[in-house]
Design a protein around this motif. Structure first.
Motif, PDB file in Angstrom:
ATOM      1  N   ALA A 272      50.823  64.992  39.979  1.00 23.34           N
ATOM      2  CA  ALA A 272      50.256  66.334  39.818  1.00 23.34           C
ATOM      3  C   ALA A 272      49.363  66.690  41.002  1.00 23.34           C
ATOM      4  CB  ALA A 272      49.448  66.401  38.527  1.00 23.34           C
ATOM      5  N   ILE A 273      49.572  67.896  41.568  1.00 26.37           N
ATOM      6  CA  ILE A 273      48.706  68.467  42.601  1.00 26.37           C
ATOM      7  C   ILE A 273      48.455  69.914  42.196  1.00 26.37           C
ATOM      8  CG2 ILE A 273      48.446  69.041  45.032  1.00 26.37           C
ATOM      9  CD1 ILE A 273      50.264  66.801  45.751  1.00 26.37           C
ATOM     10  N   PRO A 274      47.302  70.224  41.647  1.00 28.02           N
ATOM     11  CA  PRO A 274      47.029  71.591  41.179  1.00 28.02           C
ATOM     12  C   PRO A 274      47.185  72.613  42.307  1.00 28.02           C
ATOM     13  CG  PRO A 274      45.356  70.065  40.389  1.00 28.02           C
ATOM     14  CD  PRO A 274      46.183  69.314  41.381  1.00 28.02           C
ATOM     15  N   ASP A 275      47.695  73.767  41.962  1.00 32.18           N
ATOM     16  CA  ASP A 275      47.858  74.902  42.883  1.00 32.18           C
ATOM     17  C   ASP A 275      48.847  74.616  44.015  1.00 32.18           C
ATOM     18  OD1 ASP A 275      45.909  76.272  41.392  1.00 32.18           O
ATOM     19  OD2 ASP A 275      44.304  75.413  42.607  1.00 32.18           O
ATOM     20  N   LEU A 276      49.696  73.604  43.852  1.00 35.41           N
ATOM     21  CA  LEU A 276      50.684  73.317  44.876  1.00 35.41           C
ATOM     22  C   LEU A 276      51.791  74.364  44.853  1.00 35.41           C
ATOM     23  CD1 LEU A 276      51.825  71.341  47.039  1.00 35.41           C
ATOM     24  CD2 LEU A 276      53.100  70.279  45.163  1.00 35.41           C
ATOM     25  N   ARG A 277      52.164  74.839  46.041  1.00 33.47           N
ATOM     26  CA  ARG A 277      53.245  75.795  46.154  1.00 33.47           C
ATOM     27  C   ARG A 277      54.531  75.071  46.508  1.00 33.47           C
ATOM     28  NH1 ARG A 277      50.747  80.228  50.095  1.00 33.47           N
ATOM     29  NH2 ARG A 277      52.882  80.053  50.867  1.00 33.47           N
ATOM     30  N   PRO A 278      55.676  75.577  46.054  1.00 34.52           N
ATOM     31  CA  PRO A 278      56.949  74.894  46.339  1.00 34.52           C
ATOM     32  C   PRO A 278      57.294  74.813  47.818  1.00 34.52           C
ATOM     33  CG  PRO A 278      57.194  76.425  44.512  1.00 34.52           C
ATOM     34  CD  PRO A 278      55.838  76.693  45.105  1.00 34.52           C
ATOM     35  N   ASP A 279      56.709  75.684  48.674  1.00 38.07           N
ATOM     36  CA  ASP A 279      57.055  75.656  50.093  1.00 38.07           C
ATOM     37  C   ASP A 279      56.169  74.717  50.902  1.00 38.07           C
ATOM     38  OD1 ASP A 279      54.829  77.204  49.652  1.00 38.07           O
ATOM     39  OD2 ASP A 279      55.293  78.667  51.214  1.00 38.07           O
ATOM     40  N   ALA A 280      55.319  73.933  50.243  1.00 39.80           N
ATOM     41  CA  ALA A 280      54.457  72.999  50.960  1.00 39.80           C
ATOM     42  C   ALA A 280      55.267  71.842  51.539  1.00 39.80           C
ATOM     43  CB  ALA A 280      53.363  72.466  50.029  1.00 39.80           C
ATOM     44  N   GLU A 281      54.770  71.272  52.640  1.00 41.27           N
ATOM     45  CA  GLU A 281      55.384  70.104  53.254  1.00 41.27           C
ATOM     46  C   GLU A 281      54.767  68.859  52.629  1.00 41.27           C
ATOM     47  OE1 GLU A 281      54.892  70.398  57.430  1.00 41.27           O
ATOM     48  OE2 GLU A 281      56.284  72.078  57.657  1.00 41.27           O
ATOM     49  N   ILE A 282      55.627  67.963  52.153  1.00 44.25           N
ATOM     50  CA  ILE A 282      55.179  66.836  51.337  1.00 44.25           C
ATOM     51  C   ILE A 282      55.458  65.521  52.068  1.00 44.25           C
ATOM     52  CG2 ILE A 282      55.403  65.667  49.118  1.00 44.25           C
ATOM     53  CD1 ILE A 282      54.288  68.471  48.903  1.00 44.25           C
ATOM     54  N   SER A 283      54.508  64.596  51.968  1.00 47.50           N
ATOM     55  CA  SER A 283      54.729  63.218  52.402  1.00 47.50           C
ATOM     56  C   SER A 283      54.250  62.297  51.287  1.00 47.50           C
ATOM     57  CB  SER A 283      53.978  62.916  53.700  1.00 47.50           C
ATOM     58  OG  SER A 283      52.580  63.031  53.506  1.00 47.50           O
ATOM     59  N   ALA A 284      54.986  61.204  51.074  1.00 44.11           N
ATOM     60  CA  ALA A 284      54.656  60.268  49.996  1.00 44.11           C
ATOM     61  C   ALA A 284      54.705  58.845  50.535  1.00 44.11           C
ATOM     62  CB  ALA A 284      55.628  60.423  48.822  1.00 44.11           C
ATOM     63  N   SER A 285      53.890  57.984  49.950  1.00 43.03           N
ATOM     64  CA  SER A 285      53.867  56.576  50.325  1.00 43.03           C
ATOM     65  C   SER A 285      53.467  55.754  49.112  1.00 43.03           C
ATOM     66  CB  SER A 285      52.891  56.334  51.481  1.00 43.03           C
ATOM     67  OG  SER A 285      51.570  56.718  51.111  1.00 43.03           O
ATOM     68  N   PHE A 286      53.739  54.455  49.198  1.00 40.15           N
ATOM     69  CA  PHE A 286      53.398  53.532  48.121  1.00 40.15           C
ATOM     70  C   PHE A 286      52.463  52.459  48.670  1.00 40.15           C
ATOM     71  CE2 PHE A 286      57.362  55.414  46.775  1.00 40.15           C
ATOM     72  CZ  PHE A 286      57.153  55.641  45.423  1.00 40.15           C
ATOM     73  N   THR A 287      51.381  52.202  47.963  1.00 41.15           N
ATOM     74  CA  THR A 287      50.391  51.228  48.399  1.00 41.15           C
ATOM     75  C   THR A 287      50.069  50.278  47.253  1.00 41.15           C
ATOM     76  OG1 THR A 287      48.558  52.698  47.762  1.00 41.15           O
ATOM     77  CG2 THR A 287      49.369  52.857  50.027  1.00 41.15           C
ATOM     78  N   GLY A 288      49.485  49.137  47.626  1.00 35.21           N
ATOM     79  CA  GLY A 288      49.041  48.165  46.632  1.00 35.21           C
ATOM     80  C   GLY A 288      50.156  47.625  45.761  1.00 35.21           C
ATOM     81  N   LEU A 289      51.342  47.392  46.351  1.00 36.20           N
ATOM     82  CA  LEU A 289      52.478  46.937  45.557  1.00 36.20           C
ATOM     83  C   LEU A 289      52.282  45.482  45.114  1.00 36.20           C
ATOM     84  CD1 LEU A 289      55.477  48.406  47.570  1.00 36.20           C
ATOM     85  CD2 LEU A 289      54.418  49.323  45.519  1.00 36.20           C
ATOM     86  N   SER A 290      52.566  45.233  43.864  1.00 29.83           N
ATOM     87  CA  SER A 290      52.581  43.868  43.332  1.00 29.83           C
ATOM     88  C   SER A 290      53.865  43.670  42.534  1.00 29.83           C
ATOM     89  CB  SER A 290      51.359  43.600  42.442  1.00 29.83           C
ATOM     90  OG  SER A 290      51.357  44.459  41.317  1.00 29.83           O
ATOM     91  N   VAL A 291      54.347  42.424  42.504  1.00 27.51           N
ATOM     92  CA  VAL A 291      55.638  42.121  41.902  1.00 27.51           C
ATOM     93  C   VAL A 291      55.491  40.931  40.970  1.00 27.51           C
ATOM     94  CG1 VAL A 291      58.044  41.521  42.344  1.00 27.51           C
ATOM     95  CG2 VAL A 291      56.817  42.962  43.954  1.00 27.51           C
ATOM     96  N   GLU A 292      56.104  41.035  39.800  1.00 25.57           N
ATOM     97  CA  GLU A 292      56.219  39.909  38.880  1.00 25.57           C
ATOM     98  C   GLU A 292      57.703  39.640  38.645  1.00 25.57           C
ATOM     99  OE1 GLU A 292      54.098  40.489  35.295  1.00 25.57           O
ATOM    100  OE2 GLU A 292      52.124  40.679  36.257  1.00 25.57           O
ATOM    101  N   ALA A 293      58.082  38.370  38.767  1.00 22.95           N
ATOM    102  CA  ALA A 293      59.483  37.978  38.560  1.00 22.95           C
ATOM    103  C   ALA A 293      59.556  37.044  37.357  1.00 22.95           C
ATOM    104  CB  ALA A 293      60.032  37.306  39.796  1.00 22.95           C
TER     105      ALA A 293
END
Length: 568
Positions: free
Chosen positions: A450-471
């Protein structure tokens, strides 16, 4: 009666379209002298770092140059023990591989500030018959990002005294001014104690090493960006222990008969290797200040860190491993400002105001959102892999990220590749050693941030941090991976605002006005202004003053210059 016009110089920053290029680096690396000859590789790894970015306007090419460093886990030529880790070794390969990635410069690049970031996509290698030299092919993805600083003028205020009348419509611009970027390479050292059952007499072997640098804080400080971070370490290693001798010790009945000279057979103890994983975060962390000229206390700063190299040596007598690594820290500074300008002028009276408008391309932060997520997948071993006895170490690599903005939220989709080291169940001659397995794109991550007041024409970048894995081992052939971490989404809003770049008051022509004027230029005068003021054209002003040379009509003229202008 007078019309007064005030102009302001604007310095704007504009992000250029990011470009990604994939290149392959090939070459030969060698095993260090302390490691035995190799027979079969188990896992190849590589670290890539960009050392220089060059933009050549003459050729229209953008080029990144960097280096690669390799790491290998392998089964040695000859086994020390039938235990699963007995013949497995790992370490950093000697030597470096250079790589170059290039792409076309965007047509509107100008004097852009460029940076590039390299990510290793795939590594393949094979040992030569000497068991020492490895021929390695590495696929690297290089992502270029550029920021252009544009200077222009804008009319910020217009006033008039009667009988002149001036009406203006104003606009308030939110602008992000790129102030600069910097980079520093840190040499960091870490000593860590390990669990060695036999104490100082233990034999210790490092198989694999993972170092993850993370920026914990960044802030303006003394004309630069003060970046603080920490290092997370994961170390896969094997320790040799001595198992009891096979069979019961010889009893009195087994003693040699008098006079025979024969001694009972004594079975030598078996040396076994135990595989361990050590995980810790450095208590000291790291800190550096990256100078950036013109940095202000109100600037928004950002820093990120990337591992460039890592090596490890063991000190079994002290029960320590000693890790040396190089970390690249990059920092950027952006000043966010609000600027009032004039968007339109309407005038009447003895003087009229002529205006020249320009559209300004702006970028402003449109929001940021974070969301903690958990995802996973259940995977099956391929037929070529032996069944699992115990999973020793696992991790995940994010392969691709896509975003889809909507009103007030962003859909993020990603695929990730889980991997694992494991000990085989009932090892035999074919599976004598630690096994490495991975499953490309097996984990799918779907998140709504969620990003309040976000417009559909905005330029978006996404990343993932703090990844942990359980096997979790479901069966000897089935593994369930659970991935958790944080999804970060940032939005930039591109916009275009038309503003008045130049304005000049023009008097009504009088009957006795001279046809030739000698004009002394004032600060911020341009050919366009002088032409409008004296009712001529920029081309005529330039032709009457050849000393000006070739010049754009909106380029500021040197103050104090004497020009002849033919008026009408």
């Amino acid at each position: 009666m007078a019309v007064k016009i005030r102009e302001t110089e604007l310095v704007l920053s504009r992000r250029l379209e990011e470009r990604s290029v994939e290149v392959t680096a090939s070459g030969s690396l060698r095993l260090p002298s302390e490691l035995p000859d190799a027979a079969t590789p188990i896992r190849w790894k590589a670290l890539a770092s960009v050392d220089r970015v060059v933009a050549d306007a003459a050729s229209g090419r953008l080029e990144a140059r960097g280096t690669l460093r390799g790491w290998v886990v392998y089964a040695a030529a000859g086994s020390e023990s039938p235990d699963p880790a007995g013949a497995v070794f790992g370490g950093r390969l000697e030597g470096e591989l250079p790589f170059t990635a290039s792409t076309d410069l965007p047509p509107d690049a100008g004097d852009a500030a460029w940076q590039a970031r390299a990510t290793v996509r795939d590594v393949e290698g094979r040992f030569r018959t000497d068991g020492r030299t490895a021929d390695v092919d590495v696929v690297i993805s290089v992502r270029f990002a550029g920021v252009v600083r544009e200077r222009t003028t804008a009319v910020s205020q217009v006033s008039a005294t009667p009988p002149d009348r001036v009406e203006t419509s104003s606009a308030t611009l939110r602008v992000s001014v790129f102030q600069g970027e910097g980079r520093a390479r840190l040499a960091l050292e870490e000593a860590h104690g390990l669990d060695l059952p036999a104490g100082p007499t233990s034999r210790l072997r490092v198989l694999d090493l993972q170092v993850e640098p993370t920026i914990t804080a960044a802030e303006p400080h003394d004309g630069g960006v003060l970046a603080r971070g920490e290092l997370a370490f994961e170390l896969l290693y094997a320790v040799q222990r001595q198992a009891p001798a096979e069979g019961p010790p010889p009893g009195p009945s087994e003693a040699s008969a008098p006079g025979t000279g024969e001694q009972p057979e004594v079975v030598a103890p078996v040396r076994l290797w135990d595989v361990h994983l050590a995980s810790w975060t450095s208590p000291e962390g790291f800190e550096t200040t990256i100078p950036i000229a013109g940095l202000e206390g109100t600037s928004r700063v950002r820093a990120r860190a990337q591992l460039a190299d890592a090596s490890v040596r063991t000190l079994p007598a002290e029960g320590l491993v000693y890790i040396t690594c190089q970390v690249d820290v990059e920092a950027q500074a952006v000043d966010a400002r609000t600027v009032p300008v004039v968007a339109d002028i309407r005038s009447s009276g003895p003087q009229t105001v002529e205006q020249r408008k320009v559209p300004l391309r702006l970028e402003s932060p449109a929001g940021e959102g974070r969301r903690t997520f958990t995802g996973g997948a259940t995977v099956e071993l391929s037929g070529a892999l032996p069944p699992v006895d115990r999973i020793v170490w696992s991790g995940v690599v994010v392969d691709a990220i896509s975003t889809r903005p909507e009103a007030g939220r962003v859909h993020v989709s990603a695929s990730a590749t889980p991997w694992a080291y494991y000990l085989p169940y009932k090892p035999d001659a074919r599976t004598n050693g630690v096994v490495f397995a991975f499953w490309p794109g097996a984990v799918n991550i779907e998140q709504v941030v969620a990003i309040p007041d976000l417009r559909p024409d905005a330029e978006i970048s996404a990343s993932f941090t703090g990844l942990s894995v359980e096997a979790d081992l479901i069966s000897r052939q089935t593994v369930e991976f659970t991935v958790s971490g944080q999804c970060l989404v940032e939005a930039q809003l591109p916009a275009t605002q038309e503003v008045v770049a130049e304005a000049v008051a023009v008097r009504a022509p009088g009957p006795r006005q001279p046809s030739i004027y000698l004009v002394v230029t004032q600060p911020n005068d341009t050919l366009w202004k002088l032409a409008r003021r004296y009712r001529t054209t920029p081309q005529q002003v330039q032709s009457a003053n050849p000393d000006l040379g070739a010049r754009e009509e909106t380029e500021p003229l040197p103050a104090g210059s004497r020009l002849f202008i033919m008026g009408q």
